[in-house]
Write a protein that holds these residues in place. Structure first.
Motif, PDB file in Angstrom:
ATOM      1  N   VAL A   1      71.060 -52.066 -21.139  1.00 29.59           N
ATOM      2  CA  VAL A   1      69.588 -52.048 -21.220  1.00 29.59           C
ATOM      3  C   VAL A   1      68.994 -52.551 -22.350  1.00 29.59           C
TER       4      VAL A   1
ATOM      5  N   SER B   1      63.923 -49.307 -21.313  1.00 30.00           N
ATOM      6  CA  SER B   1      64.246 -48.906 -20.060  1.00 30.00           C
ATOM      7  C   SER B   1      62.814 -49.041 -19.095  1.00 30.00           C
TER       8      SER B   1
ATOM      9  N   LEU C   1      68.094 -49.988 -13.414  1.00 30.17           N
ATOM     10  CA  LEU C   1      68.010 -48.603 -13.728  1.00 30.17           C
ATOM     11  C   LEU C   1      67.392 -47.991 -12.310  1.00 30.17           C
TER      12      LEU C   1
END
Length: 415
Positions: free
Chosen positions: A73, A397, A365
């Motif tokens: 990420v 994120s 995600l």
């Protein structure tokens, strides 16, 4: 029922970045927030200055889920991208000695203003005081979002509700309930980056004293945890960067937690400290212990350490017995801090625990259990050290989830 492409639940740091990114991809995006005023955590962070990120960011600055996941990420939206984002939108940044990045203006309001201006520019619709009361999968794999402001249908949803830290900002764990309702497990949560409670001897004199120290914790399982940095004595116990960083580890050990040990002369081997005490006894036998320790420590701390070592008031160097010298050496270099508890979520800067990363795709995600559901920020089992790392996780994120959720809503591959 109103139909949109992407619904973002929560308009804090992660939610605003996710919404901005998704709208920039061309999706119609609505961000919902339960609060009337946005960005409470942004505004109070860093003493009102907002520590946006850090000059050095690596997976080892984070706890919780697997490091390779976190690395994936961070790689997709690193700290240099964060800096470029804010500076290109009028927020000049400075790097302080600690590596922390702050606005040159020292105003967190400039950070929030830049985010809201960018949200407006890309067409992100933000609805305030819109509390999400239910989130369910509906027909055609779309999501139905029931709110206090009406119902929405969305092709994809991004959960950016934060954790439980600083509940007055609106963080009450609602995202955990939504994720659970859609099939996710939860790693048990606990406060992170929160002050610890304890009564050190002479606490009334010590309150407000700050110094460098090394803290050490031996968990019942796993390797030793060490932090060196500033420790602040307070009227309730202990705070400061070293204490805040180690607090999540101490708390997650449960009750009874293992002893937390402090070295008040960091960088000096115990043998050298022992020789220093012996040298003092030889050269200045009539000098008081407190006065001698005060050459290297705050006098109030010297008094407290004397009490912990069990030394009589007014003891002089030449009168130290061998057991007393051993006890004083331990107090200086391996002091078990008197601890009773912690200040909890009310004073915490982050939450440990949350949705386990093994149930989330590291590249997008997206939920592994509920297609079209994406997660960003503190709702996942990731918490960073003090120093801008939790904001970095929010920005990184948020961008990854926002980009993937928009592409999913537009019928494209989210990767």
């Amino acid at each position: 029922m109103e139909s949109v492409g992407v619904v973002v639940v929560g308009a804090g740091a992660a939610g605003l970045m996710a919404g901005i990114t998704a709208a920039g991809e061309g999706a119609r995006v609505v961000a919902l927030d339960s609060q009337a005023k946005l960005g409470a955590k942004i505004l109070v962070s860093g003493g009102g200055r907002c520590n946006i990120t850090n000059h050095s960011v690596a997976p080892h600055h984070f706890h919780g889920g697997p490091q390779p996941f976190i690395a994936s990420v961070l790689r997709r939206y690193p700290n240099r991208a964060v800096r470029a984002f804010f500076e290109s939108r009028g927020v000049s940044l400075k790097v302080e000695e600690t590596g922390k990045l702050f606005p040159v203006s020292d105003s967190a309001r400039d950070v929030l203003a830049a985010l809201l201006a960018e949200a407006s520019r890309v067409g992100l619709e933000i609805r305030r005081q819109a509390e999400v009361r239910a989130l369910k999968r509906g027909p055609h794999d779309h999501y139905r979002v029931r709110t206090s402001d009406g119902d929405l249908e969305a092709a994809s949803v991004i959960l950016c509700t934060g954790g439980l830290a600083l509940p007055k900002s609106g963080s009450r764990g609602a995202g955990y309930e939504m994720a659970s309702a859609l099939g996710h497990r939860l790693v048990p949560t606990s406060p992170a980056l929160t002050p610890l409670i304890g009564h050190f001897p002479r606490a009334e004199e010590l309150s407000g004293v700050s110094l460098q120290a090394s803290l050490r914790l031996h968990p019942r399982s796993g390797k030793r945890v060490d932090y060196t940095g500033s420790i602040l004595f307070t009227h309730f116990g202990y705070s400061g960067p070293a204490v805040l960083n180690i607090s999540r580890h101490w708390i997650r050990e449960g009750i009874p937690a293992p002893s937390l040990h402090a070295c008040f002369l960091p960088g000096t081997p115990p043998e050298e400290v022992r020789e220093w005490l012996l040298k003092g006894a030889r050269a200045h036998p009539r000098q008081g212990i407190v006065a001698y320790l005060a050459q290297r420590l705050p006098r109030s701390l010297a008094r407290g350490l004397g009490c912990l070592a069990g030394l009589p008031e007014g003891r002089v160097l030449g009168e130290l017995t061998r057991p007393e010298r051993v006890a004083l050496l331990a107090a200086l270099t391996d002091c078990a801090l008197p601890l009773e508890g912690h200040r909890g979520y009310a004073k915490a800067e982050a939450t440990a625990g949350g949705v386990p990363l093994e149930e989330v795709d590291s590249e997008t995600l997206q939920s592994q259990l509920s297609p079209g559901l994406f997660l960003a920020g503190e709702v996942m089992d990731v918490d960073g050290m003090l120093g801008g790392y939790n904001f970095q996780w929010a920005w990184s994120s948020g961008v990854v989830a926002g980009r993937a959720a928009a592409r999913y809503a537009l019928g494209q591959s989210p990767e």
